[in-house]
Write a protein that holds these residues in place. Structure first.
Motif, PDB file in Angstrom:
ATOM      1  N   ARG A 150       0.835  -1.206   0.000  1.00 58.98           N
ATOM      2  CA  ARG A 150       0.000   0.000   0.000  1.00 58.98           C
ATOM      3  C   ARG A 150       0.871   1.257   0.000  1.00 58.98           C
ATOM      4  O   ARG A 150       0.635   2.182  -0.780  1.00 58.98           O
ATOM      5  CB  ARG A 150      -0.925  -0.033   1.216  1.00 58.98           C
ATOM      6  N   GLN A 151       1.894   1.301   0.845  1.00 57.17           N
ATOM      7  CA  GLN A 151       2.770   2.478   0.915  1.00 57.17           C
ATOM      8  C   GLN A 151       3.468   2.726  -0.426  1.00 57.17           C
ATOM      9  O   GLN A 151       3.528   3.861  -0.902  1.00 57.17           O
ATOM     10  CB  GLN A 151       3.818   2.286   2.018  1.00 57.17           C
ATOM     11  N   LYS A 152       3.989   1.660  -1.012  1.00 56.03           N
ATOM     12  CA  LYS A 152       4.743   1.814  -2.256  1.00 56.03           C
ATOM     13  C   LYS A 152       3.829   2.195  -3.427  1.00 56.03           C
ATOM     14  O   LYS A 152       4.193   3.027  -4.267  1.00 56.03           O
ATOM     15  CB  LYS A 152       5.508   0.530  -2.573  1.00 56.03           C
ATOM     16  N   VAL A 153       2.648   1.593  -3.490  1.00 56.77           N
ATOM     17  CA  VAL A 153       1.722   1.921  -4.578  1.00 56.77           C
ATOM     18  C   VAL A 153       1.246   3.365  -4.463  1.00 56.77           C
ATOM     19  O   VAL A 153       1.181   4.096  -5.467  1.00 56.77           O
ATOM     20  CB  VAL A 153       0.520   0.955  -4.596  1.00 56.77           C
ATOM     21  N   GLU A 154       0.926   3.808  -3.266  1.00 55.91           N
ATOM     22  CA  GLU A 154       0.483   5.190  -3.071  1.00 55.91           C
ATOM     23  C   GLU A 154       1.588   6.171  -3.451  1.00 55.91           C
ATOM     24  O   GLU A 154       1.335   7.226  -4.034  1.00 55.91           O
ATOM     25  CB  GLU A 154       0.048   5.404  -1.618  1.00 55.91           C
ATOM     26  N   LYS A 155       2.823   5.824  -3.125  1.00 54.10           N
ATOM     27  CA  LYS A 155       3.961   6.676  -3.503  1.00 54.10           C
ATOM     28  C   LYS A 155       4.067   6.778  -5.023  1.00 54.10           C
ATOM     29  O   LYS A 155       4.290   7.862  -5.574  1.00 54.10           O
ATOM     30  CB  LYS A 155       5.247   6.087  -2.919  1.00 54.10           C
ATOM     31  N   MET A 156       3.884   5.641  -5.718  1.00 54.04           N
ATOM     32  CA  MET A 156       3.973   5.644  -7.181  1.00 54.04           C
ATOM     33  C   MET A 156       2.814   6.412  -7.816  1.00 54.04           C
ATOM     34  O   MET A 156       3.000   7.138  -8.803  1.00 54.04           O
ATOM     35  CB  MET A 156       3.985   4.203  -7.708  1.00 54.04           C
ATOM     36  N   LEU A 157       1.607   6.260  -7.266  1.00 56.78           N
ATOM     37  CA  LEU A 157       0.455   6.991  -7.802  1.00 56.78           C
ATOM     38  C   LEU A 157       0.681   8.499  -7.717  1.00 56.78           C
ATOM     39  O   LEU A 157       0.346   9.252  -8.639  1.00 56.78           O
ATOM     40  CB  LEU A 157      -0.812   6.600  -7.042  1.00 56.78           C
ATOM     41  N   LYS A 158       1.276   8.934  -6.617  1.00 53.38           N
ATOM     42  CA  LYS A 158       1.580  10.356  -6.453  1.00 53.38           C
ATOM     43  C   LYS A 158       2.654  10.788  -7.449  1.00 53.38           C
ATOM     44  O   LYS A 158       2.555  11.853  -8.063  1.00 53.38           O
ATOM     45  CB  LYS A 158       2.035  10.630  -5.026  1.00 53.38           C
ATOM     46  N   LEU A 159       3.673   9.945  -7.623  1.00 54.90           N
ATOM     47  CA  LEU A 159       4.782  10.269  -8.518  1.00 54.90           C
ATOM     48  C   LEU A 159       4.306  10.476  -9.954  1.00 54.90           C
ATOM     49  O   LEU A 159       4.753  11.401 -10.643  1.00 54.90           O
ATOM     50  CB  LEU A 159       5.828   9.150  -8.473  1.00 54.90           C
ATOM     51  N   VAL A 160       3.387   9.628 -10.418  1.00 54.84           N
ATOM     52  CA  VAL A 160       2.940   9.712 -11.815  1.00 54.84           C
ATOM     53  C   VAL A 160       1.654  10.522 -11.975  1.00 54.84           C
ATOM     54  O   VAL A 160       1.058  10.549 -13.056  1.00 54.84           O
ATOM     55  CB  VAL A 160       2.762   8.302 -12.430  1.00 54.84           C
ATOM     56  N   GLY A 161       1.216  11.180 -10.898  1.00 55.13           N
ATOM     57  CA  GLY A 161       0.059  12.062 -11.007  1.00 55.13           C
ATOM     58  C   GLY A 161      -1.267  11.352 -11.147  1.00 55.13           C
ATOM     59  O   GLY A 161      -2.177  11.838 -11.836  1.00 55.13           O
ATOM     60  N   LEU A 162      -1.424  10.199 -10.475  1.00 54.10           N
ATOM     61  CA  LEU A 162      -2.675   9.436 -10.567  1.00 54.10           C
ATOM     62  C   LEU A 162      -3.275   9.168  -9.180  1.00 54.10           C
ATOM     63  O   LEU A 162      -3.928   8.135  -8.956  1.00 54.10           O
ATOM     64  CB  LEU A 162      -2.448   8.107 -11.302  1.00 54.10           C
ATOM     65  N   GLU A 163      -3.065  10.077  -8.252  1.00 52.68           N
ATOM     66  CA  GLU A 163      -3.676   9.929  -6.942  1.00 52.68           C
ATOM     67  C   GLU A 163      -5.206   9.894  -7.085  1.00 52.68           C
ATOM     68  O   GLU A 163      -5.785  10.674  -7.842  1.00 52.68           O
ATOM     69  CB  GLU A 163      -3.272  11.089  -6.037  1.00 52.68           C
ATOM     70  N   GLY A 164      -5.855   8.973  -6.354  1.00 56.17           N
ATOM     71  CA  GLY A 164      -7.307   8.843  -6.428  1.00 56.17           C
ATOM     72  C   GLY A 164      -7.778   7.911  -7.524  1.00 56.17           C
ATOM     73  O   GLY A 164      -8.982   7.677  -7.667  1.00 56.17           O
ATOM     74  N   TYR A 165      -6.833   7.362  -8.318  1.00 56.41           N
ATOM     75  CA  TYR A 165      -7.197   6.454  -9.420  1.00 56.41           C
ATOM     76  C   TYR A 165      -7.049   4.985  -9.018  1.00 56.41           C
ATOM     77  O   TYR A 165      -7.178   4.106  -9.877  1.00 56.41           O
ATOM     78  CB  TYR A 165      -6.311   6.726 -10.652  1.00 56.41           C
ATOM     79  N   ASP A 166      -6.814   4.715  -7.724  1.00 60.03           N
ATOM     80  CA  ASP A 166      -6.496   3.356  -7.251  1.00 60.03           C
ATOM     81  C   ASP A 166      -7.394   2.281  -7.845  1.00 60.03           C
ATOM     82  O   ASP A 166      -6.916   1.253  -8.329  1.00 60.03           O
ATOM     83  CB  ASP A 166      -6.619   3.275  -5.718  1.00 60.03           C
ATOM     84  N   HIS A 167      -8.688   2.489  -7.799  1.00 55.25           N
ATOM     85  CA  HIS A 167      -9.631   1.428  -8.146  1.00 55.25           C
ATOM     86  C   HIS A 167     -10.319   1.658  -9.494  1.00 55.25           C
ATOM     87  O   HIS A 167     -11.356   1.051  -9.771  1.00 55.25           O
ATOM     88  CB  HIS A 167     -10.651   1.258  -7.016  1.00 55.25           C
ATOM     89  N   ARG A 168      -9.745   2.518 -10.316  1.00 55.70           N
ATOM     90  CA  ARG A 168     -10.275   2.693 -11.677  1.00 55.70           C
ATOM     91  C   ARG A 168      -9.929   1.467 -12.521  1.00 55.70           C
ATOM     92  O   ARG A 168      -8.784   0.993 -12.526  1.00 55.70           O
ATOM     93  CB  ARG A 168      -9.649   3.933 -12.340  1.00 55.70           C
ATOM     94  N   PRO A 169     -10.886   0.953 -13.292  1.00 54.48           N
ATOM     95  CA  PRO A 169     -10.565  -0.128 -14.233  1.00 54.48           C
ATOM     96  C   PRO A 169      -9.596   0.382 -15.302  1.00 54.48           C
ATOM     97  O   PRO A 169      -9.726   1.520 -15.789  1.00 54.48           O
ATOM     98  CB  PRO A 169     -11.921  -0.484 -14.853  1.00 54.48           C
ATOM     99  N   ILE A 170      -8.636  -0.445 -15.666  1.00 58.26           N
ATOM    100  CA  ILE A 170      -7.637  -0.055 -16.666  1.00 58.26           C
ATOM    101  C   ILE A 170      -8.303   0.334 -17.984  1.00 58.26           C
ATOM    102  O   ILE A 170      -7.877   1.270 -18.673  1.00 58.26           O
ATOM    103  CB  ILE A 170      -6.638  -1.217 -16.892  1.00 58.26           C
ATOM    104  N   THR A 171      -9.375  -0.362 -18.334  1.00 62.61           N
ATOM    105  CA  THR A 171     -10.026  -0.130 -19.635  1.00 62.61           C
ATOM    106  C   THR A 171     -10.695   1.234 -19.729  1.00 62.61           C
ATOM    107  O   THR A 171     -11.067   1.671 -20.817  1.00 62.61           O
ATOM    108  CB  THR A 171     -11.056  -1.235 -19.908  1.00 62.61           C
ATOM    109  N   THR A 172     -10.887   1.926 -18.606  1.00 58.41           N
ATOM    110  CA  THR A 172     -11.532   3.244 -18.632  1.00 58.41           C
ATOM    111  C   THR A 172     -10.517   4.381 -18.713  1.00 58.41           C
ATOM    112  O   THR A 172     -10.906   5.547 -18.807  1.00 58.41           O
ATOM    113  CB  THR A 172     -12.402   3.452 -17.380  1.00 58.41           C
TER     114      THR A 172
END
Length: 347
Positions: free
Chosen positions: A112-134
């Motif tokens: 969880r810590q590492k994924v949240e860090k990566m989401l912030k790094l690539v500017g996708l905070e809040g996208y955790d549970h978005r389906p890839i196809t969307t």
């Protein structure tokens, strides 16, 4: 700087055809290195050999001082972002990024810590549970980068990852990729045939053609001081003129002698002269160093591309000032705008 990758005389042959012809290349820690060249030049093959997806016919690959040719891909401290991203469509963003960590059986809290860090790094905070196809193409590309970086590799390989994006998004992602590379502080090795991408992002550009390295240098060096005709033509537009190097800092072309900033050639050596279109100015004939007639004018948005025909050849000029077809003009340039290169065709 610490040398992290060394290619020693890498040869790759497919069905009797030589794809790589003895590649020697050193890559250093924290560099953003771009392998640049046309389709079929061998750049992706070299990347795949480093990643462990192909084995070279001859030569050695050293990673942090250790020969790794027999090390399987999954044991190398190298991750790859592919052109088609290879994301899992049945997983959401979080699970795609976390996939490698789960394989390594890391704890849920660490993941969880590492994924949240990566989401912030690539500017996708809040996208955790978005389906890839969307997700859009640009967002999918960011997920692919995050999935590769979350495993904390020493080197990230990127195989034309912006190729599927539209022009505007591609330019935005060029800036983002360079920013991400600086933030994570690891070596990026990027493959592209797009000269602008290479010039925009790289610390070092390796220009390849027909399985050989043509030139290695910074973006400024490769653009301003091409070492042969292929590099001069492949990176940007060039006016290439046959000439003779009289001695250091003096060259003759178009039956006239000019000062230049180059040296180290043999006296009276036949050379090629490169003058970039943006380094030429259209002036009146009384002050022009060369004379010619305007043959065509094309508006390019930020400049006009004007062709001026002289007795020797037709020159391309990029200028913000318009002219008129049929007008006699002069061409003006300075010694530092004259780039002299050997007639040798390979690095």
């Amino acid at each position: 700087m610490r040398k992290i990758i060394e290619f020693h005389n890498i040869v790759k042959e497919f069905d009797g055809q030589l794809i790589l012809r003895g590649i020697n290349l050193d890559i250093y820690e924290n560099e953003f290195v771009t392998l640049l060249g046309p389709s079929g030049c061998g750049k992706t093959t070299l990347l795949r050999i480093l990643g462990g997806f192909l084995e070279q016919t001859q030569g050695e690959v050293y990673f942090d001082g250790i020969e790794i040719s027999k090390v399987p891909a999954y044991k190398r401290e190298i991750n790859t972002v592919f052109q088609k991203y290879a994301l899992f469509p049945h997983m959401d963003v979080y699970d795609n990024i976390a996939f490698g960590l789960k394989i390594k059986k890391q704890s849920k809290d660490i993941i969880r810590q590492k994924v949240e860090k990566m989401l912030k790094l690539v500017g996708l905070e809040g996208y955790d549970h978005r389906p890839i196809t969307t997700l859009s193409g640009g967002q999918q590309q960011r997920v692919a980068i995050a999935r590769a970086l979350v495993n904390e590799p020493m080197v990230l390989l990127l195989d034309e990852p912006l190729g599927a994006l539209d022009l505007k998004l591609r330019k935005e992602m060029q800036i983002e990729l360079k920013k991400i590379q600086k933030e994570v502080g690891i070596t990026f090795i990027y493959v592209t045939h797009d000269q602008e991408e290479a010039l925009t992002m790289s610390d070092k550009i390796v220009v390849m053609n027909d399985g050989e390295i043509q030139q290695i240098g910074s973006p400024t060096d490769v653009y301003n001081e091409p070492e042969n005709e292929f590099v001069a033509k492949f990176i940007g537009e060039s006016n290439i003129i046959p000439g003779v190097m009289l001695d250091d800092y003096r060259v003759v072309f178009h039956d006239k002698e000019f000062e230049c900033v180059d040296y180290g050639f043999d006296d009276n050596e036949e050379v090629d002269i490169v003058i970039r279109p943006e380094d030429l100015d259209i002036v009146t004939t009384d002050i022009g160093k060369l004379h010619g007639v305007v043959k065509s004018i094309t508006f390019k948005g930020v400049h006009y591309e004007i062709e001026v025909e002289t007795d020797l050849m037709t020159f391309k000029v990029h200028t913000t000032d318009n002219s008129e077809i049929g007008k006699e003009v002069g061409l003006h340039f300075f010694p530092e705008d004259i780039h002299v290169m050997s007639k040798m065709r390979a690095y």
